[in-house]
Design an enzyme around this catalytic site. Structure first.
Site, PDB file in Angstrom:
ATOM      1  N   HIS A   1       3.027   3.335 -38.613  1.00 42.32           N
ATOM      2  CA  HIS A   1       3.664   4.652 -38.517  1.00 42.32           C
ATOM      3  C   HIS A   1       2.926   5.506 -37.502  1.00 42.32           C
ATOM      4  CE1 HIS A   1       5.588   8.419 -39.632  1.00 42.32           C
ATOM      5  NE2 HIS A   1       6.522   7.643 -40.160  1.00 42.32           N
TER       6      HIS A   1
ATOM      7  N   ASP B   1      10.776   2.277 -44.423  1.00 45.24           N
ATOM      8  CA  ASP B   1      11.882   1.324 -44.276  1.00 45.24           C
ATOM      9  C   ASP B   1      11.654  -0.001 -44.988  1.00 45.24           C
ATOM     10  OD1 ASP B   1      13.610   2.881 -42.586  1.00 45.24           O
ATOM     11  OD2 ASP B   1      12.027   2.718 -41.094  1.00 45.24           O
TER      12      ASP B   1
END
Ligand code: COA
Length: 381
Positions: free
Chosen positions: A251, A302
């Site tokens: 991320h 996700d």
């Protein structure tokens, strides 16, 4: 010139909508932990993002009714959607075109955030039904947004527990400060473009696998491992050796773990237990353990969302459109905030080419145009 890659760490504007400070996602002052612990309905989260305060009970009731009233699509719109669905195969392409088309059919009075939020759900549900050759379903007044979400996408009314779980899944995806699609929406909004244009731009950015498109790719990754006959280590090593990104990991902001993944992990396990998908969940756990061991990368939003949506029974290319339904709340809040700020976002570039080149005379490019100024004798206007 040493520039921050991809604007990493660059603060580009003020916002009161959400924050990721200290690795905690906060919506208008409320940490997601607080909203989840109090079972705050998704509609109240949407209201919070749009008004920076939670609704009263009466306001929530009215807002829910207003959303329900907009859960429909005009017959002309449906006809067009049917035609486009024969050409555009990926639902994110279809969603992008549909939202753009909605912008050209909705009257100004109808183009309000509530209508757009409701219609985003209806469009995705419609895409699912059309592709399955089924008739569209009508939203149910007795269900809340999360309940209608499950019902319209799958045709089954969720149990109270499943309704609650999907409410939380929607809540966790509702906003995420200046992520790529929201930033894209804000750039479009800064030019004073209409909401539909801003949303269409946001959908384009969300579609990419480095952003929202990752959730579909996560399922394809897990499915790929299952059918490869290789161990998790063999499969991942061959990809990592090839410098491929493993979808659902890493991320830009969270380097110690995505707080949303913490919850989604548990919801994925609940769904996998209920829908007899523990083999898939355990495979995901093995992938997560290996990615931590080899790359010190943790799952992002996700990764476990892919398992939850798979258990819900929707096709895998619908995973990212589901993300879009929820994120519409955040996009609309940011579009409004950016428009109110009323300035153009237009950064500068660091040009790496050369200057002052001359057109080589032997090229004679002007002679190749159908009607060149020179050939016509350089006549006056
Ligand atoms: N798989 C393998 N390696 C990864 C990785 C992943 N998913 N994510 C990051 N890395 C590695 C990079 O290769 C890089 O290694 P290097 O320094 O040896 O070159 C390092 O970690 C830093 O990665 P970088 O791409 O610069 O980080 P970022 O902050 O720019 O990127 C993402 C963040 C999300 C774009 C990136 O982690 C990614 O592509 N993840 C997969 C796609 C995904 O799940 N997207 C959804 C995000 S919510």
């Amino acid at each position: 010139m040493d520039l921050p890659k991809g604007l990493a760490g660059v603060v580009i504007a003020d916002t009161a909508i959400s924050s990721t400070k200290n690795d905690m996602l906060t919506y208008a002052g409320y940490p997601i932990t607080e909203l989840i612990a109090n079972n705050v309905p998704y509609e109240a989260v949407v209201f919070l993002l749009w008004h920076q305060r939670l609704p009263t009970n009466a306001e929530l009731k009215n807002f829910r009714a207003a959303l329900f009233a907009e859960m429909g699509l005009a017959p002309d719109f449906l006809d067009t959607l049917k035609k486009i669905s024969k050409i555009q195969r990926h639902p994110m392409s279809l969603l992008r075109t549909s939202v753009s088309f909605l912008g050209s059919t909705e009257s100004k009075a109808e183009s309000n955030a509530t209508a757009i939020q409701a219609k985003m759900l209806m469009i995705v549900a419609m895409i699912v039904r059309l592709r399955a050759g089924k008739k569209p379903l009508k939203a149910r007044r007795k269900l809340d947004f999360a309940g209608n979400f499950v019902y319209l996408l799958t045709g089954k009314v969720p149990s109270a527990a499943e309704n609650d779980l999907f409410n939380k899944v929607l809540l966790l995806h509702a906003d995420h400060e200046f992520n790529a699609s929201t930033f894209t929406a804000r750039v479009a909004a800064s030019t004073n473009a209409d909401e539909y244009s801003c949303l269409t731009a946001a959908i384009c950015a969300l579609k990419g696998p480095l952003h929202g498109g990752a959730n579909e790719q996560v399922y394809l990754l897990l499915d790929g491992i299952r059918s490869s006959g290789q161990t998790v280590a063999e499969y991942l090593d061959s990809r990592l050796a090839n410098h491929e990104k493993i979808m659902g990991f890493g991320h830009r902001i969270y380097k110690h773990g995505d707080p949303r993944a913490f919850y989604l992990h548990d919801y994925a396990k609940i769904m996998a237990q209920h829908y007899d998908q523990m083999a898939l969940f355990n495979l995901a756990e093995a992938v997560a353990a290996y990615m931590w061991q080899t790359k010190q990368l943790k799952p992002n939003v996700d990764f476990y969302a892919a398992i939850i949506y798979h258990c819900l029974g929707v096709p895998h290319d619908i995973f990212t459109p589901i993300f879009a339904i929820s994120r519409t709340a955040g996009w609309l809040a940011h579009i409004r905030e950016q428009k109110a700020a009323s300035y153009l976002i237009r950064p500068s570039s660091h040009y790496t080419g050369v200057y002052d080149k001359k057109v080589p005379s032997e090229l004679q490019l002007s002679d190749l145009t159908p009607r060149s100024f020179k050939q016509e004798g350089g006549a006056a206007l």
